[in-house]
Design a protein around this motif. Sequence first.
Motif, mmCIF file in Angstrom:
data_model
loop_
_atom_site.group_PDB
_atom_site.id
_atom_site.type_symbol
_atom_site.label_atom_id
_atom_site.label_comp_id
_atom_site.label_asym_id
_atom_site.label_seq_id
_atom_site.Cartn_x
_atom_site.Cartn_y
_atom_site.Cartn_z
ATOM 1 N N VAL A 240 0.338 5.932 11.670
ATOM 2 C CA VAL A 240 0.715 6.290 10.306
ATOM 3 C C VAL A 240 0.821 5.033 9.442
ATOM 4 O O VAL A 240 1.213 3.974 9.926
ATOM 5 C CB VAL A 240 2.040 7.089 10.286
ATOM 6 N N GLU A 241 0.440 5.162 8.168
ATOM 7 C CA GLU A 241 0.608 4.094 7.193
ATOM 8 C C GLU A 241 1.867 4.354 6.385
ATOM 9 O O GLU A 241 2.082 5.472 5.903
ATOM 10 C CB GLU A 241 -0.587 4.026 6.237
ATOM 11 N N ALA B 160 4.574 -3.868 0.426
ATOM 12 C CA ALA B 160 3.446 -3.958 1.349
ATOM 13 C C ALA B 160 3.235 -2.608 2.033
ATOM 14 O O ALA B 160 4.121 -1.752 2.030
ATOM 15 C CB ALA B 160 3.689 -5.041 2.401
ATOM 16 N N THR B 161 2.051 -2.444 2.619
ATOM 17 C CA THR B 161 1.731 -1.251 3.402
ATOM 18 C C THR B 161 1.522 -1.685 4.847
ATOM 19 O O THR B 161 0.843 -2.683 5.116
ATOM 20 C CB THR B 161 0.456 -0.565 2.859
ATOM 21 N N ALA C 55 10.163 4.102 0.490
ATOM 22 C CA ALA C 55 9.079 4.226 1.464
ATOM 23 C C ALA C 55 8.245 5.460 1.142
ATOM 24 O O ALA C 55 8.789 6.504 0.763
ATOM 25 C CB ALA C 55 9.652 4.334 2.875
ATOM 26 N N ALA C 56 6.936 5.322 1.312
ATOM 27 C CA ALA C 56 6.025 6.446 1.092
ATOM 28 C C ALA C 56 5.085 6.550 2.287
ATOM 29 O O ALA C 56 4.514 5.550 2.729
ATOM 30 C CB ALA C 56 5.232 6.251 -0.190
ATOM 31 N N ALA C 57 4.954 7.763 2.802
ATOM 32 C CA ALA C 57 4.047 8.044 3.914
ATOM 33 C C ALA C 57 3.802 9.547 3.964
ATOM 34 O O ALA C 57 4.706 10.336 3.653
ATOM 35 C CB ALA C 57 4.634 7.568 5.243
ATOM 36 N N ARG C 58 2.611 9.929 4.332
ATOM 37 C CA ARG C 58 2.261 11.339 4.529
ATOM 38 C C ARG C 58 2.628 12.196 3.317
ATOM 39 O O ARG C 58 3.229 13.252 3.445
ATOM 40 C CB ARG C 58 2.910 11.876 5.800
ATOM 41 N N ASN C 59 2.301 11.716 2.122
ATOM 42 C CA ASN C 59 2.542 12.434 0.862
ATOM 43 C C ASN C 59 4.020 12.712 0.579
ATOM 44 O O ASN C 59 4.353 13.687 -0.082
ATOM 45 C CB ASN C 59 1.745 13.745 0.829
#
Length: 151
Positions: free
Chosen positions: A66-67, A84-85, A114-118
């Motif tokens: 996962v990003e 950063a990602t 934090a942002a991940a998986r929409n």
Amino acid sequence: MDLTRAASVVVAVLLLSAGCLGVPNGDAPSTSTSPTASTPARTAHASDQPDPNKEVRLENAWNRSVEIHVRVVRETTNETVHEATYTLEPGAERDVYNLSAADPAGIEPFRVVAAARNTTESVTIETSACYGNAYVEITDEGELYSYYAIC
């Protein structure tokens, strides 16, 4: 029971219970001295003590890679101090930023976004001794979850 034996029992009971008797409501006389330079007048609480050594840790408990995009914002100035990602493999953990790098002045709040998986989550921690690290986790169900440790 004769008088001598009764008196002995009473004395024994008094001696045995002497250590168990207390002063109600904590009104015992104080034997402490007045505060001096070596004995502070009050106890410092952890929430009053600066401690900027706080990690932002990413964890991936999901069974897929996962990003996660991370942004750390100094709340007093709204300045982004880190962005950063990161790609995390299944089961990976990674410290990505330490708040001490922002050189905080005493106790300051920082928001970790934090942002991940929409999904976007955020958590705010302070650079006080009472706060621990900030965590951004992808749960075993693949959901984004952020939290922090506190004393």
